[in-house]
Design a protein around this motif. Structure first.
Motif, PDB file in Angstrom:
ATOM      1  N   UNK A   1       0.771  -1.155  -0.082  1.00 25.66           N
ATOM      2  CA  UNK A   1      -0.051  -0.069  -0.057  1.00 25.66           C
ATOM      3  C   UNK A   1       0.892   1.289   0.027  1.00 25.66           C
ATOM      4  N   UNK A   2       0.884   1.835  -1.297  1.00 26.84           N
ATOM      5  CA  UNK A   2       1.510   3.246  -1.348  1.00 26.84           C
ATOM      6  C   UNK A   2       0.670   4.118  -1.617  1.00 26.84           C
ATOM      7  N   UNK A   3       0.586   4.672  -2.924  1.00 28.75           N
ATOM      8  CA  UNK A   3      -0.605   5.369  -3.179  1.00 28.75           C
ATOM      9  C   UNK A   3      -1.921   4.366  -3.458  1.00 28.75           C
ATOM     10  N   UNK A   4      -2.885   4.905  -2.873  1.00 31.56           N
ATOM     11  CA  UNK A   4      -4.045   3.563  -2.761  1.00 31.56           C
ATOM     12  C   UNK A   4      -4.382   2.981  -4.132  1.00 31.56           C
ATOM     13  N   UNK A   5      -4.747   1.733  -4.349  1.00 32.09           N
ATOM     14  CA  UNK A   5      -5.399   1.102  -5.464  1.00 32.09           C
ATOM     15  C   UNK A   5      -6.447   1.959  -6.156  1.00 32.09           C
ATOM     16  N   UNK A   6      -6.311   1.839  -7.376  1.00 30.32           N
ATOM     17  CA  UNK A   6      -7.371   2.745  -8.138  1.00 30.32           C
ATOM     18  C   UNK A   6      -8.586   1.997  -7.948  1.00 30.32           C
ATOM     19  N   UNK A   7      -9.562   3.230  -7.710  1.00 33.16           N
ATOM     20  CA  UNK A   7     -11.152   2.701  -7.392  1.00 33.16           C
ATOM     21  C   UNK A   7     -12.075   3.380  -8.281  1.00 33.16           C
ATOM     22  N   UNK A   8     -12.954   2.750  -9.083  1.00 27.96           N
ATOM     23  CA  UNK A   8     -13.908   3.124  -9.981  1.00 27.96           C
ATOM     24  C   UNK A   8     -13.415   4.444 -10.924  1.00 27.96           C
ATOM     25  N   UNK A   9     -12.062   4.177 -11.329  1.00 27.23           N
ATOM     26  CA  UNK A   9     -11.605   5.326 -12.332  1.00 27.23           C
ATOM     27  C   UNK A   9     -11.600   6.464 -11.786  1.00 27.23           C
ATOM     28  N   UNK A  10     -11.439   6.756 -10.346  1.00 28.08           N
ATOM     29  CA  UNK A  10     -11.312   8.172  -9.857  1.00 28.08           C
ATOM     30  C   UNK A  10     -10.007   8.311  -9.440  1.00 28.08           C
ATOM     31  N   UNK A  11      -9.441   9.659  -9.398  1.00 27.20           N
ATOM     32  CA  UNK A  11      -8.319  10.033  -9.336  1.00 27.20           C
ATOM     33  C   UNK A  11      -8.064  10.419  -7.836  1.00 27.20           C
ATOM     34  N   UNK A  12      -6.831  10.115  -7.234  1.00 26.66           N
ATOM     35  CA  UNK A  12      -6.430  10.518  -5.969  1.00 26.66           C
ATOM     36  C   UNK A  12      -6.411  11.721  -5.603  1.00 26.66           C
ATOM     37  N   UNK A  13      -7.248  12.438  -4.703  1.00 28.13           N
ATOM     38  CA  UNK A  13      -7.392  13.887  -4.877  1.00 28.13           C
ATOM     39  C   UNK A  13      -6.250  14.662  -3.997  1.00 28.13           C
ATOM     40  N   UNK A  14      -5.212  14.579  -4.894  1.00 28.30           N
ATOM     41  CA  UNK A  14      -3.961  15.400  -4.306  1.00 28.30           C
ATOM     42  C   UNK A  14      -3.683  16.550  -5.507  1.00 28.30           C
ATOM     43  N   UNK A  15      -4.655  17.173  -5.870  1.00 28.95           N
ATOM     44  CA  UNK A  15      -4.556  18.275  -7.076  1.00 28.95           C
ATOM     45  C   UNK A  15      -3.536  19.433  -6.245  1.00 28.95           C
ATOM     46  N   UNK A  16      -4.202  19.924  -5.084  1.00 27.50           N
ATOM     47  CA  UNK A  16      -3.520  20.893  -4.358  1.00 27.50           C
ATOM     48  C   UNK A  16      -1.988  20.612  -3.860  1.00 27.50           C
ATOM     49  N   UNK A  17      -1.569  19.383  -3.500  1.00 22.30           N
ATOM     50  CA  UNK A  17      -0.457  18.970  -3.274  1.00 22.30           C
ATOM     51  C   UNK A  17       0.465  19.003  -4.303  1.00 22.30           C
ATOM     52  N   UNK A  18      -0.063  18.546  -5.623  1.00 28.00           N
ATOM     53  CA  UNK A  18       0.734  18.566  -6.728  1.00 28.00           C
ATOM     54  C   UNK A  18       1.173  20.042  -7.060  1.00 28.00           C
ATOM     55  N   UNK A  19      -0.096  21.133  -7.194  1.00 22.91           N
ATOM     56  CA  UNK A  19       0.219  22.333  -7.433  1.00 22.91           C
ATOM     57  C   UNK A  19       1.494  22.898  -6.719  1.00 22.91           C
TER      58      UNK A  19
END
Length: 536
Positions: free
Chosen positions: A227-245
């Motif tokens: 378990x690192x970034x979570x396994x993808x579920x339902x085609x949803x993106x992990x919500x790290x947009x603000x962190x990436x920015x």
């Protein structure tokens, strides 16, 4: 003969591995300590011209099982049980590992940003008492390590670096939880809560949690699972947009996520080894790095890819030497059209070749008998037979302990009979220091004479710096000073003696003993002892 052995082992597993059942499987019991002072490093060896046993191939391998604590998978099964009952359940799991001739356990001690010990950073785990933050009244981790080492089982402390909770309500966590104190570190994804791996504060928390245990406890290794970034579920993106920015620095988002995980793995590896060079660091990733149709360096598979889907670049960790061992989870049968076990075993063996990183295989014991592909209880035994083709494969770890105990369709007994009839010594980790202790002295063998004892009692004078002792039994009267073939190993124990219940009356045997340090560097044998247990 093999079928009779499997019947005895099945009975031992069903009996909860009581002492009598273990003896029936040929498992030696610990003897007492020698009354003489240990042999010192400068002492003259009894057999100075005899070399230490060699690597021995299959006699040098890691054999282990995962003990999962989250959600009561393996232990404790019921958080309402009294502490004494829970402790008894845990020692019975260890006795099962001993009955299987295993030599390590991988125990989950930080499943959800919580702790199976008194942590200054995180609350007590809910999986002990049912309530996160509730003190169970004893040091759970110290107890587990003590009991494992008493059986000469390595203790690999298993941490989950990023998982916070299997449910998604922060308010249900203990007020002491860092997730409650720093909700800006937490992301809801799927049905649970996760720390954001892109935040330096998160990496710092995971590092402090691990290093707290490394500093306080006598563990043998730090272990991460898949378990690192979570396994993808339902085609949803992990919500790290603000962190990436804020932290992405213009990098490709996938590369940035991999860099975040790489940074934790690299930095933690250095800190562990700086603090205690003998403590190893190992990771058990998802079994496919990349598929060949995505990357020519990948495996000939058609499965989820850890590199692309959970941002775990396991191949880089091996090539950079950031891990001491890698345990890919190869939870597929031989011939699986998506991910063939045979293909993956060979691919992983090629990745570690020449690196000094040990390869052990994560085996899906939980899958035996669950569907048509796993209906054959001999499937895992077939895996180990195939592993023997690759000298780079240095052992196997089974998920999980409850499945080994259940011995579904007799698969565990078959593994024991086909591959684990004798114990094994773990391989020596590369670059972690250590050295062989001085050879033992005064090895003696005599018919066991204690109440209820049968067989032969073997004792020796302890060796300074030794953690355990390997005992070899050879048929017939042999020279006192002679090289030892690694194959006739019957025990690797702590203490100063064993009872060998498998020695038969009227036969003659010669026993040799060697000393090992905690990293399994092995001494030459002391002078052997010959004995003929009388009949009747």
């Amino acid at each position: 003969m093999a079928s009779r052995l499997r019947i005895r082992i099945t009975a031992a597993l069903a009996a909860g591995t009581a002492a009598a059942a273990l003896a029936g499987c040929g498992i030696p019991a610990l003897g007492g300590e020698s009354e003489k002072a240990p042999v010192t490093a400068g002492a003259k060896a009894e057999c100075g011209a005899v070399a230490a046993p060699g690597d021995g191939g299959r006699s040098r391998q890691l054999r282990a099982m995962w003990i999962a604590t989250v959600a009561g998978i393996d232990w404790p099964k019921d958080t309402t049980d009294p502490a004494a009952e829970q402790r008894g359940q845990f020692t019975r799991l260890l006795d099962t590992a001993t009955a299987m001739n295993m030599n390590a356990v991988f125990v989950q001690i930080r499943p959800n940003s919580d702790a199976f010990y008194d942590s200054p950073y995180e609350p007590w785990s809910q999986w002990i008492t049912g309530t996160q933050g509730k003190d169970p009244g004893y040091d759970v981790l110290a107890f587990m390590i003590k009991e494992a080492h008493a059986r000469n089982l390595e203790f690999h402390a298993w941490f989950n670096p990023y998982r916070v909770s299997r449910q998604d309500d922060l308010n249900k966590l203990s007020p002491k939880s860092p997730a409650r104190q720093h909700p800006d570190w937490v992301r809801k994804y799927g049905t649970g809560l996760w720390y954001d791996p892109g935040l330096p504060q998160v990496r710092d928390l995971a590092t402090r949690a691990v290093m707290d245990v490394v500093g306080k406890y006598d563990i043998d290794a730090v272990h991460f699972d898949d378990y690192f970034y979570p396994y993808p579920e339902g085609g949803r993106e992990f919500p790290d947009q603000a962190t990436y920015k804020a932290h992405g620095g213009g990098m490709d988002r996938g590369d940035w996520r991999r860099r975040n995980v790489d940074t934790l793995v690299r930095d933690l590896s250095g800190k562990i080894h700086d603090a205690k060079p003998w403590v190893r660091f190992g990771i058990s990733p998802f079994g496919v790095w990349r598929n060949k149709n995505t990357d020519p360096r990948g495996s000939d598979t058609r499965a989820l890819q850890s590199y692309d889907d959970i941002y775990a670049d396991t191949r880089t960790w091996i090539k950079k030497g950031w891990v001491d061992y890698i345990t890919p989870q190869l939870y597929w049968p031989i011939g699986d059209p998506r991910a063939d076990y045979a293909e993956l075993a060979g691919w992983w063996a090629a990745q570690v070749k020449g690196t000094g990183v040990h390869l052990t295989i994560g085996q899906g014991a939980y899958r035996v008998g669950k569907d048509a592909a796993w209906k054959n209880p001999a499937e895992l035994s077939r895996h180990l037979t195939l592993n023997a083709k690759y000298p780079q494969i240095r052992g196997d770890v089974y998920f999980s302990a409850s499945d080994i105990v259940s011995n579904r369709r007799g698969f565990a007994a078959r593994l024991r009979a086909d591959h684990y009839a004798r114990p094994a010594i773990p391989p020596i980790p590369a670059g972690r220091g250590g050295k062989a202790p001085p050879p033992v002295q005064d090895t003696a063998a005599a018919p066991a004479a204690g109440k209820g004892e049968k067989g032969v009692k073997v004792t020796w004078r302890a060796s300074e710096g030794a953690t355990s002792y390997a005992v070899y039994r050879v048929d017939g009267a042999r020279p006192g000073c002679a090289p030892v073939d690694p194959q006739p190993l019957i025990a690797n124990v702590r203490g100063g003696g064993i009872i060998d219940p498998a020695a038969k009356p009227g036969r003659t045997y010669t026993y040799y003993v060697t000393a090992l340090d905690r990293l399994h560097h092995q001494s030459a044998p002391g002078r052997g002892a010959t004995v003929s247990p009388p009949q009747g």
